[in-house]
Design an enzyme around this catalytic site. Structure first.
Site, mmCIF file in Angstrom:
data_model
loop_
_atom_site.group_PDB
_atom_site.id
_atom_site.type_symbol
_atom_site.label_atom_id
_atom_site.label_comp_id
_atom_site.label_asym_id
_atom_site.label_seq_id
_atom_site.Cartn_x
_atom_site.Cartn_y
_atom_site.Cartn_z
ATOM 1 N N ASP A 56 19.061 68.641 28.345
ATOM 2 C CA ASP A 56 18.929 67.347 28.874
ATOM 3 C C ASP A 56 20.397 66.890 29.631
ATOM 4 O O ASP A 56 21.275 67.831 29.545
ATOM 5 C CB ASP A 56 18.436 66.277 27.955
ATOM 6 C CG ASP A 56 19.274 66.099 26.460
ATOM 7 O OD1 ASP A 56 20.527 66.595 26.870
ATOM 8 O OD2 ASP A 56 18.894 65.890 25.646
ATOM 9 N N ASP A 112 21.117 63.698 42.240
ATOM 10 C CA ASP A 112 19.759 63.196 42.955
ATOM 11 C C ASP A 112 18.457 62.858 42.065
ATOM 12 O O ASP A 112 17.705 63.976 41.551
ATOM 13 C CB ASP A 112 19.270 64.424 44.074
ATOM 14 C CG ASP A 112 18.066 64.161 44.754
ATOM 15 O OD1 ASP A 112 17.621 62.854 45.047
ATOM 16 O OD2 ASP A 112 17.613 64.760 45.630
ATOM 17 N N CYS A 135 20.795 67.220 39.266
ATOM 18 C CA CYS A 135 19.518 67.324 39.053
ATOM 19 C C CYS A 135 19.126 68.222 40.198
ATOM 20 O O CYS A 135 18.297 67.786 41.249
ATOM 21 C CB CYS A 135 18.966 65.675 39.125
ATOM 22 S SG CYS A 135 19.594 64.941 38.035
ATOM 23 N N ALA A 136 19.350 69.668 40.252
ATOM 24 C CA ALA A 136 19.301 70.569 41.367
ATOM 25 C C ALA A 136 17.930 70.686 41.810
ATOM 26 O O ALA A 136 17.604 71.033 43.028
ATOM 27 C CB ALA A 136 20.025 71.640 41.182
ATOM 28 N N CYS A 157 15.083 59.735 46.344
ATOM 29 C CA CYS A 157 13.971 59.568 47.361
ATOM 30 C C CYS A 157 13.052 58.410 47.002
ATOM 31 O O CYS A 157 11.643 58.444 46.908
ATOM 32 C CB CYS A 157 13.436 60.778 47.607
ATOM 33 S SG CYS A 157 12.428 61.494 45.814
#
Length: 400
Positions: free
Chosen positions: A262, A281, A210-211, A334
């Site tokens: 996806d 991430d 998930c860059a 996060c």
């Protein structure tokens, strides 16, 4: 807290705050749009208005309490600038009000009730500092620090990450030669620790699943000394759009961006069981970034956490298919919410007995990162204990 504002700035602040309190769009986007429409405001005036509205958002419960029930945006700004909100009788406030958190978030706060919980909440309510990552392919941290100092920009070495610098104050950096030539990138020190936890080595095949805009992809590519391959995947072609140019500027030829449909994109099957390390991430509530995005705590509720957890589990399961035997899978967010973090990891491990948790702190120590032992096998960062944004990470290893 903010100093009293001239009448015209008070009016601008109230108008902007009134828009923000609709919570229809992210606060930073709303602020930028407002300033684009009000070009008469100079840079200093914009800074004062922005500081005031974000201050109100950070401390909204106490500011509202001071201004009175149903207070207008103008009254809220007045309460903020007068400072009365900071001197309220604590005995008249609930723990959530004292922490400037919604009740639902205080109920799920992952730190024990009492002084520690209050201290962590207060740390999340402070503005975030500016951290840089030195691109080790192009420069050394000491040399970068000296060059910035020569330009009048003061920095200190990061507390934990070996290539981090923290900027003192708010200097203009976007056009600095070191930024322009890719020698430094803006990246929170906590985010840098996620890359360190992955521990990528020269010549490996690595996936940043998930860059996003690719900050950690660049970090990983540099750690690998421009060898091997970093596959930077994301469902948003827009977020990835500038990564190729950023990689070129950073002298990295090993970063390959690719937009995917996806997490189950058929093109991923060519890497199944072949990748040394995968970083996930995952898209999340973002509640670990409250220092930068205080509106997030007011724009979300527990139902959003449940929705995010479903997607996070699906992404983690798809990413796991790429990991080769003996390979490493790092799941990170996060966020500090258990539903998005250890809850997702536990559900994944229950369905994937070929994976197990490897303790995070020893893995970081092998990378030269020494964090205080909090008794967890996973990583949980916060601004009070670590002076970073809030991050969670679990290092998972596939059985050989």
């Amino acid at each position: 807290m903010s100093a009293p504002l001239p009448a015209v700035l008070h009016q601008h602040t109230a108008r902007l705050l009134d828009q923000l309190l609709q919570f229809a769009h992210p606060a930073d986007a709303t602020v930028q749009q407002y300033f684009r429409k009000n070009t008469a405001l100079g840079s200093r005036d914009r800074a004062r208005v922005a500081d005031a509205v974000f201050g109100c958002l950070r401390h909204l419960r106490r500011v509202r309490h001071a201004a009175g029930e149903g207070a207008s945006a103008e009254a809220l700004v007045e309460a903020w600038t007068s400072g009365g909100w900071a001197n309220l009788d604590a005995s008249m406030l609930s723990p959530a009000e004292r922490a400037d958190l919604p009740d639902w978030l205080m109920a799920r706060w992952p730190w024990p009730a009492g002084e520690v919980a209050s201290a962590v909440a207060e740390a999340f309510n402070q503005p975030a500092p500016l951290d840089l990552r030195v691109n080790i392919v192009k420069a050394k941290r000491d040399a970068v620090q000296a060059a910035l100092a020569a330009a009048g920009i003061e920095t200190v070495a990061g507390r934990w990450a070996p290539h981090a610098l923290r900027v003192i104050g708010k200097p203009a950096l976007q056009r600095h030669p070191l930024m322009v030539d890719g020698s430094i990138e803006v990246q929170d020190e906590g985010s840098q620790l996620l890359g360190q936890l992955l521990g990528a080595r020269r010549g490996e095949q690595v996936v940043d699943f998930c860059a996003g805009a690719g900050g950690k992809s660049l970090q990983i590519g540099a750690q690998m000394r421009n060898t091997g391959r970093v596959h930077a995947f994301d469902v948003s072609a827009g977020r990835l759009s500038e990564l190729a140019q950023r990689a070129k500027r950073a002298a990295l030829g090993n970063v390959q961006p690719m937009a995917i449909r996806d997490e189950n994109d058929v093109r991923l099957s060519r890497l199944a069981g072949k990748v040394d390390r995968v970083l996930v991430d995952a898209p999340c509530s973002g509640l670990g970034t409250l220092r930068r995005n205080p509106d997030l705590k007011w724009r979300q509720g527990p139902e959003q956490l449940a929705e995010k957890a479903v997607l996070q589990g699906s992404i983690l399961g798809a990413a796991a298919r790429l990991v080769k035997p003996g390979g490493v899978l790092v799941y990170a967010t996060c966020s500090m919410m258990a539903e998005e973090n250890i809850g997702v990891v536990d559900a994944f491990l229950a369905e994937h007995p070929d994976f197990s948790i490897e303790p995070a702190l020893p893995a970081l120590a092998r990378q030269g990162v020494e964090l205080p032992d909090d008794g967890r096998s996973t990583l949980l960062l916060d601004p009070f204990h670590h002076d970073t944004d809030g991050f969670f990470a679990a290092r998972l290893v596939r059985c050989v």
